[in-house]
Structures are given as C-alpha cells and as structure tokens.
Design a protein around this motif. Structure first.
Motif, PDB file in Angstrom:
ATOM      1  N   VAL A   1       0.844  -1.198   0.000  1.00  0.00           N
ATOM      2  CA  VAL A   1       0.000   0.000   0.000  1.00  0.00           C
ATOM      3  C   VAL A   1       0.880   1.249   0.000  1.00  0.00           C
ATOM      4  O   VAL A   1       1.891   1.293   0.707  1.00  0.00           O
ATOM      5  CB  VAL A   1      -0.902  -0.007   1.251  1.00  0.00           C
TER       6      VAL A   1
ATOM      7  N   GLU B   1       0.743   5.320   0.783  1.00  0.00           N
ATOM      8  CA  GLU B   1      -0.048   6.318   1.487  1.00  0.00           C
ATOM      9  C   GLU B   1       0.709   7.646   1.525  1.00  0.00           C
ATOM     10  O   GLU B   1       1.923   7.684   1.364  1.00  0.00           O
ATOM     11  CB  GLU B   1      -0.316   5.864   2.926  1.00  0.00           C
TER      12      GLU B   1
ATOM     13  N   TYR C   1      -5.226   3.344   1.294  1.00  0.00           N
ATOM     14  CA  TYR C   1      -5.858   2.233   2.011  1.00  0.00           C
ATOM     15  C   TYR C   1      -6.278   2.754   3.391  1.00  0.00           C
ATOM     16  O   TYR C   1      -6.700   3.913   3.504  1.00  0.00           O
ATOM     17  CB  TYR C   1      -4.882   1.053   2.075  1.00  0.00           C
TER      18      TYR C   1
ATOM     19  N   PRO D   1      -1.833  -5.106   5.100  1.00  0.00           N
ATOM     20  CA  PRO D   1      -0.834  -5.155   4.024  1.00  0.00           C
ATOM     21  C   PRO D   1       0.484  -5.766   4.527  1.00  0.00           C
ATOM     22  O   PRO D   1       0.804  -5.686   5.717  1.00  0.00           O
ATOM     23  CB  PRO D   1      -0.617  -3.682   3.647  1.00  0.00           C
TER      24      PRO D   1
ATOM     25  N   THR E   1       3.300  -1.045   4.100  1.00  0.00           N
ATOM     26  CA  THR E   1       2.723   0.250   3.775  1.00  0.00           C
ATOM     27  C   THR E   1       3.873   1.236   3.569  1.00  0.00           C
ATOM     28  O   THR E   1       4.700   1.423   4.454  1.00  0.00           O
ATOM     29  CB  THR E   1       1.806   0.759   4.901  1.00  0.00           C
TER      30      THR E   1
ATOM     31  N   TYR F   1       1.120  -3.245  11.792  1.00  0.00           N
ATOM     32  CA  TYR F   1       1.390  -2.873  10.391  1.00  0.00           C
ATOM     33  C   TYR F   1       2.891  -2.614  10.202  1.00  0.00           C
ATOM     34  O   TYR F   1       3.552  -2.071  11.087  1.00  0.00           O
ATOM     35  CB  TYR F   1       0.615  -1.616  10.007  1.00  0.00           C
TER      36      TYR F   1
ATOM     37  N   PHE G   1       5.784  -0.634   8.139  1.00  0.00           N
ATOM     38  CA  PHE G   1       5.919   0.622   7.392  1.00  0.00           C
ATOM     39  C   PHE G   1       7.319   0.827   6.831  1.00  0.00           C
ATOM     40  O   PHE G   1       8.305   0.376   7.401  1.00  0.00           O
ATOM     41  CB  PHE G   1       5.579   1.825   8.290  1.00  0.00           C
TER      42      PHE G   1
END
Length: 198
Positions: free
Chosen positions: A4, A6, A89, A117, A120, A168, A170
């Motif tokens: 994803v 962002e 997302y 995900p 991200t 998540y 990152f």
C-alpha cells in the motif's frame, strides 16, 4: 503480497506507484495496480459526491468501498499469486476522516476488519513543495482545498504510529527531497527483499 502507498494529497503517490509497478514487472513478477476509492460504481459515486458528503456518511461509504475492494479485487489477485499495489488504504481513512471531524478510534472500528498489508509505504516531504504541486492543479477536491498540508502530514505520522501498534509494517520515503526514479528503486528493492523472504 499486498503493498500500500499512502501520503498526503499532492505527495506523488500515483506517480511512484506506476514506477514501482513497472520496476517489479521488469524483474519478472506479476503486479496488479489498484486504488481507493475504487473505479467501481461505488467508488465513482464517492468521488462524485465528495464535495457534498462529509463526516460519518462519507466514512461509511469509504469503508464499504474498501471491504468490496478487498473481496472482489484484492483477495482475488492475491490468490492468483500477484503482487497487489494499492494507491491509498486504511491509513488514508485514519487521516482524511479525522480532518472531516471523526474520532480516530471510531474510524479504526469501521476499518479494523481490513486485511493487513505486507508493507505500507508512507510518502512524506516538504509541505511547501506539496502545496505548490496542489496549487498547480486545475481543480482541487474538497479535502485538498480545505486542509492544511502540514496538519495532514502530522496526522499521517500519527496514523502510522497507531497502525504500527496494530502490527502494520511501514517504510517511510521522502518524496519531495529525492526523484521519483530514485525512490522507485529504493522501494522496489525493499519489496523484492520481502518477496524473497516469503
């Protein structure tokens, strides 16, 4: 693998997604690009009413579009062993709907059944450069026109910390300091490293 991208409006998500997808295809992997709101009838409805629908109704529409996106597109492509790359997302909801006046925990409640995900990629950068990019656009959406870029960047960072506590993964990339080509190579290498570890 589900990836994803962002970041704030004007940060260059769409351009970087295209470059990363092109790089990954060159390396022999199958890639499916997608975005939110989706290109379905519901997604297009959300876009067409974005200036009129705000707050709670807008949050429900976005969440509904996301769950259909997962069911009808993302999961199917993952089952086909493709790398799925989405432009926006859950983190976007945690930011843009807070700017729309909703509480962070409530927004998460609407979205916490979304699949997580594998990675991200959060794009950040200089707020003045981002503002110049937005000002060069012929038209702006309600959220682009009415919000402070600096506040939006701060909320993305807060949202990242919130999602990290939820497990998540990152990667943060400065998308105003470096070129798209440079960043695309770095992100591609990171994704391919994750692919090799699976």
């Amino acid at each position: 693998m589900f990836i994803v991208f962002e970041g704030s409006n004007g940060i260059g998500k769409s351009s970087l997604v295209k470059e990363v997808a092109k790089n990954i295809r060159f390396l022999g992997e199958k890639v499916h690009e997608t975005k939110e709101p989706t290109t379905t009838q519901l997604g297009e409805l959300i876009r067409s009413y974005e200036s009129e629908v705000k707050g709670l109704p807008f949050a429900y529409l976005i969440a509904a579009d996301r769950y259909l996106h997962i069911k009808n597109e993302i999961q199917k492509k993952l089952d086909e062993k493709m790398i799925v790359i989405s432009d926006r997302y859950v983190l976007s909801s945690l930011v843009l709907q807070r700017l729309d006046g909703l509480d962070l925990d409530f927004i998460w409640l609407l979205n916490n059944f979304s699949i997580k995900p594998n990675l991200t990629v959060l794009l950040t950068g200089d707020d003045k450069i981002i503002e110049q990019r937005l000002n060069s656009r012929a038209t702006k959406t309600r959220l682009e026109a009415n919000n402070s870029i600096k506040e939006e960047l701060d909320l993305y960072e807060q949202g990242m910390l919130f999602l990290e506590r939820k497990g998540y993964n990152f990667m943060v990339v400065n998308n105003t300091k470096y070129s798209i080509d440079h960043n695309a190579k770095i992100v591609t290498n990171h994704i391919m490293k994750l692919v090799s570890q699976r």
